[in-house]
Design an enzyme around this catalytic site. Sequence first.
Site, PDB file in Angstrom:
ATOM      1  N   GLY A   8       0.833  -1.199   0.000  1.00 57.39           N
ATOM      2  CA  GLY A   8       0.000   0.000   0.000  1.00 57.39           C
ATOM      3  C   GLY A   8       0.862   1.241   0.000  1.00 57.39           C
ATOM      4  O   GLY A   8       1.614   1.486   0.947  1.00 57.39           O
ATOM      5  N   VAL A  12       0.292   6.637   4.476  1.00 54.84           N
ATOM      6  CA  VAL A  12       1.191   6.019   5.447  1.00 54.84           C
ATOM      7  C   VAL A  12       2.312   5.256   4.736  1.00 54.84           C
ATOM      8  O   VAL A  12       3.486   5.357   5.108  1.00 54.84           O
ATOM      9  CB  VAL A  12       0.406   5.085   6.401  1.00 54.84           C
ATOM     10  CG1 VAL A  12       1.352   4.414   7.388  1.00 54.84           C
ATOM     11  CG2 VAL A  12      -0.656   5.874   7.163  1.00 54.84           C
ATOM     12  N   GLY A  13       1.955   4.526   3.677  1.00 54.28           N
ATOM     13  CA  GLY A  13       2.955   3.734   2.956  1.00 54.28           C
ATOM     14  C   GLY A  13       4.084   4.590   2.407  1.00 54.28           C
ATOM     15  O   GLY A  13       5.267   4.223   2.507  1.00 54.28           O
ATOM     16  N   GLY A 183      -8.853  19.272   5.855  1.00 53.14           N
ATOM     17  CA  GLY A 183      -8.302  17.929   5.661  1.00 53.14           C
ATOM     18  C   GLY A 183      -8.269  17.093   6.926  1.00 53.14           C
ATOM     19  O   GLY A 183      -7.652  16.035   6.955  1.00 53.14           O
ATOM     20  N   GLU A 186     -13.009  13.420   6.755  1.00 56.51           N
ATOM     21  CA  GLU A 186     -13.340  12.899   5.437  1.00 56.51           C
ATOM     22  C   GLU A 186     -14.619  13.560   4.931  1.00 56.51           C
ATOM     23  O   GLU A 186     -15.422  14.078   5.698  1.00 56.51           O
ATOM     24  CB  GLU A 186     -13.594  11.381   5.531  1.00 56.51           C
ATOM     25  CG  GLU A 186     -12.514  10.580   6.213  1.00 56.51           C
ATOM     26  CD  GLU A 186     -11.346  10.278   5.286  1.00 56.51           C
ATOM     27  OE1 GLU A 186     -11.532  10.347   4.049  1.00 56.51           O
ATOM     28  OE2 GLU A 186     -10.249  10.002   5.792  1.00 56.51           O
ATOM     29  N   LYS A 201     -10.428   1.210  18.163  1.00 62.63           N
ATOM     30  CA  LYS A 201      -9.178   1.438  18.904  1.00 62.63           C
ATOM     31  C   LYS A 201      -9.306   1.038  20.373  1.00 62.63           C
ATOM     32  O   LYS A 201      -8.398   0.424  20.929  1.00 62.63           O
ATOM     33  CB  LYS A 201      -8.758   2.905  18.770  1.00 62.63           C
ATOM     34  CG  LYS A 201      -8.330   3.255  17.333  1.00 62.63           C
ATOM     35  CD  LYS A 201      -8.156   4.759  17.161  1.00 62.63           C
ATOM     36  CE  LYS A 201      -7.695   5.105  15.759  1.00 62.63           C
ATOM     37  NZ  LYS A 201      -7.814   6.559  15.494  1.00 62.63           N
TER      38      LYS A 201
END
Lengths: 403, 403
Positions: A8, A12-13, A183, A186, A201
Site C-alpha cells: 500500500g 502512510v505507505g 483535511g 473525510e 481502537k
Amino acid sequence: MAKVAIMGYGTVGSGVYDIIKTNSDKLSRSANGESVDIKYILDIRDFDDHPEKELFTKEFNDILNDDEVSVVAEVMGGLHPAYEFTKSLLEAGKSVVTSNKELVATYGTELLEIARGKNVNYFFEASVGGGIPIIRPMHQCLTANNILKIAGILNGTTNYILDQMIRKGKTFETALKDAQNNGFAERNPAADIEGHDACRKIAILASLASGKMIDYNDIDTDGITNITLDDVKYAAAMDSVIKLIGYAQFDENGKVYSIVSPMVIKNSSPLAGVDGVFNAIMVTGDCVGDVMFYGKGAGKLPTASAVVADVVDAVKHSDRSKKIFWEKPTENIMADIDSKKFEYFVRTTDSAENVQKIFGKCEFVDNIIDNESAFVTSPLTKSEVEEKLAKLSDVVANIRVMD
Amino acid sequence: MAKVAIMGYGTVGSGVYDIIKTNSDKLSRSANGESVDIKYILDIRDFDDHPEKELFTKEFNDILNDDEVSVVAEVMGGLHPAYEFTKSLLEAGKSVVTSNKELVATYGTELLEIARGKNVNYFFEASVGGGIPIIRPMHQCLTANNILKIAGILNGTTNYILDQMIRKGKTFETALKDAQNNGFAERNPAADIEGHDACRKIAILASLASGKMIDYNDIDTDGITNITLDDVKYAAAMDSVIKLIGYAQFDENGKVYSIVSPMVIKNSSPLAGVDGVFNAIMVTGDCVGDVMFYGKGAGKLPTASAVVADVVDAVKHSDRSKKIFWEKPTENIMADIDSKKFEYFVRTTDSAENVQKIFGKCEFVDNIIDNESAFVTSPLTKSEVEEKLAKLSDVVANIRVMD
C-alpha cells in the site's frame, strides 16, 4: 541485511518509504547493525515517475514467494484483501506490521495466534494513536500492573471538532465543515463522528490489557453528532469540557465495562487539555496509578514512524515471537455497561423543583439558556437514569460524566 | 523458573517484593510462562518479623556466587557499593535492573558496555519518571525518529512546590515546608530544589536519545530557590506557569544544548497542566512531532512497577542483550547552552522607557508590583541578555521562556 516489503503506497505507505530512506543509518543502528532494505512496494496503481519505480509490483505473490523478505508492512487499510495477504504472509513465516486498526480489531485474535504458532511477529503499534507509543508501553512497561481502566481520546477528527466548539464557539456543523476543509475530516465523516473509529481502537487496547479478545461489536458506541454548542458552554460553566472517550474498565473478575461516548471531563484531568487533532490515552494500573500517553494520533509521518519502529523491532526479533497477543475468551467477558453507574449531565425544560422531586440530591449548574434546568445527577445505571428522565417533561441533553 | 534477587529493602525494594508476590500469575504470563521467584533480598538491616525472613542476606556474595540467580534488581540507591555490586553482577553474566538514577547517570556508560560484552542486560526504566514508561518507548517506539528535543518535568518535589505557589498562592518557603510535612520533600531538600535530581534524569534521557554519554556535570543546573510568588503571579498574567524543566535540544550535527532551569511555559503546552507530584516528559521527534509521557514520577509502587517490568523483560531476554545503550563520545558533543537564544521574562525597577532603550522590541506584561517594569525579551543568548540586564538599574527577576 533485512529485506522488507511495503503493501500500500498511500499516505502512510509513502511515509514508511520516506522514513526508511531518510533515517536508514539510525534504523540500522537500532536494528543491531542490520540494514533495513525495501525490496518491494505493492500497489495496484502505477508509479512510473517514482525514483525507485523498479520496487513497485502489483503481484502479491512476488512478496509472498520471496524467501528473502522477512518483514512486511501492511499499510493498505481495509479488511480485504489485507486480511488474506496478512494471513498468507504469517503462515509463510514472515513477520507483518500494520497500521490497520480495522483489521486488528476484526481479525487480530486469529492473526496473532498464527504469528505465535509460526514464531514470527504481528505488530500493530500504529493501529492506535498513530505515532504515540501505546501498544508496546502497555504490553512491556506496565506488565507488572493489573490494568484497571483505560480512557482515551482516540480520534483526532472528533477532538478537533469539539475543540473548535469549545475554543472558537463554532456550532457542530460549522466545526465539521471546517475540519473537512482543513483535511482533518473525510467527506463522509461517519466513521469518525459516530465513534466507530474510536470503538475499534478501544477494542484493541482493551483486548491487549485483558489478554482476551474484546469484540468491537459488543461495545456501545455513541458519537458526537448530538453534542451542541450549548452543551459545550454548560460544560465550560462546570469547569469541564466534553470529549469523545473510548472507555474500558476492568473489574477484579476480569470482566470489562466498555463504551465509546461523549463524556463531561473536569478541566483538572490531563485529558481535558488535549486539543486539536491530538490524541491521548490515560491508563490506570493498580501499581503505577494514572499514566498518560499523548501525541499526534494520525498523519503521514507520525503514523509511519510507528510502523517503521515495528519493522525494526520485527527485524531484531526475526527468530522469535514477542508474544504480544490476546486470545478468544472461553466465556463472555463483557460486563453490561448499562449496569455501570455514571453521573449524568442533564438539561431539561422542566422545573428545578420537579428535577429535585425526581432525582433527589443533584448538583445544579447555572443556567445558560432561559427556562432550562441543568444539573448533574448522582451516579446512576442507564435504566435508572432513563426511568427518571422519562418523568421529566422534556430532556434537551444527557451526557455521561467521566468517573 | 527465573530466580531473582533484590538488593536494598527500602521503599522501592519492598514495593518490588510486594508486586512480585501479588501479581505473580500475571508476571509469569508476561515472562513467557516462566515464574519469577525471589531467592534473595540483600539488606544490612534485620527483618526478623518478615514473613519470608529466610530470603534476607547481608552477604552480597550469596547472590553473586549463586548461578541460579539470573536477574538482580538494584534498588539500594547511592553510588557505592551499588556501582561495585552492579559491575560484579554484570561481569558474572547476570542481568541487572535499577531505579538508581545517580548510578546510571554516573557509571551508566561503563555498566552498559559491560552488559553488552557479556550479552546480558542493564535496564533502568525506573531511573527516570518513576513508573512512567519513557526509556523503553524512547528506545523502541521512537526509534524511527531523530530526537530533536526533550523537555521534562522530572522532579515531583519541585513541581509540587511550584504548583502550591501557583494554585494556593503560597510562598516558596511555605510550600517547601508543606511538601516536607506531607512527605513530598526531604528534610534536606537541596538535591530536589537545586535541580540536581532533574539534572541526572535529563542526562540519562539525553544520553539515550543521542547514543552518546552526556555527562551531567556538563549540564548547567538552576533550581527553583529564587522563584518568588510574584514571579508566579506574573506568569499567570501571561497565561503561563513556571516549571522546573530538564531540557535537551539536539542539532543536526549531533550537538546537544542541555540545561536544567525554571522556565515560563504557556498554558497551551501540555506540560503546563502537569500538577502536584506528577512528572511529564515531552519528546519531539522529526517524524512523530511532540509526544508526551505523563504519570507519577516517584513513590513506592509506581517506581517498583517499572523495576518489575524490567525484571520481566530481563527474564524474557535472558539469552541476549537488548542493546539499550550509549557510548563515550570521541569528541565533545555538548554545545554551549549560553550561545542558545531564549526569550527571557524580566522584572526590573527601571522604567519602561529605559527598558525599551536597552532591549528594543519587547513585550510588556501588566504590572503586579508598583514601580516595576515586567517584560519578555526577544530571543537572546545568555551574554546578550546579561549585557543588557547590567544596564538596568535593578533586576528583580529573569527567567527563561521555553521555546
